[in-house]
Design an enzyme around this catalytic site. Sequence first.
Site, PDB file in Angstrom:
ATOM      1  N   CYS A 123       9.591   8.326 -31.515  1.00 10.37           N
ATOM      2  CA  CYS A 123       8.659   7.355 -32.299  1.00 10.37           C
ATOM      3  C   CYS A 123       7.205   7.613 -32.258  1.00 10.37           C
ATOM      4  O   CYS A 123       6.341   7.329 -33.189  1.00 10.37           O
ATOM      5  CB  CYS A 123       8.863   5.815 -31.865  1.00 10.37           C
ATOM      6  SG  CYS A 123      10.637   5.376 -32.192  1.00 10.37           S
ATOM      7  N   CYS A 164      10.820   5.195 -26.992  1.00  4.51           N
ATOM      8  CA  CYS A 164      11.236   6.268 -27.935  1.00  4.51           C
ATOM      9  C   CYS A 164      10.240   7.181 -28.115  1.00  4.51           C
ATOM     10  O   CYS A 164       9.008   6.984 -28.689  1.00  4.51           O
ATOM     11  CB  CYS A 164      11.532   5.473 -29.008  1.00  4.51           C
ATOM     12  SG  CYS A 164      11.796   6.450 -30.408  1.00  4.51           S
TER      13      CYS A 164
END
Length: 149
Positions: free
Chosen positions: A75, A72
């Site tokens: 993230c 991700c």
Amino acid sequence: MSGSVASARDDAVTCPHCGARNRVPAAKAGVPRCGRCHNHLPWLTTAGDDNFDDVVTNATLPVLLDMWAPWCMPCRILEPGIVRAAKTFAGDLKVVKVNVDEAPKVADRLAARSIPMLLILQDGKERGKQVGALGPDALQKWIEGVMAS
Ligand SMILES: [Zn+2]
């Protein structure tokens, strides 16, 4: 890293005040303090399916929960702010990262369908929720707002 002993895991935390190395169990009660200078230590740890209740639900401090995954990209934008929040809110907040790929039951229970997802939990109850990345300053403001509410 073995997941089989996750519930007995300790984190090595370097004290930002005196540089002493401290061992802090992930599921410890109360607020961790430095063994040498007794200042609050930043608390950044991890939890998974097998120890989520010990580390998060039963925590005696409010918990900033970061639901993330290695693939991700947003993230990663959050990561410096998460590390900074652990220092800024030392003594007031326990910061816990959960890798949703390794903790499918937790991800399901918290309905983490979109990540990054941040939650602030107290006594297992949700006080704040943020989906999507924030820079460190915006993250700090969001945490302060939730903690003051
Ligand atoms: Zn210290």
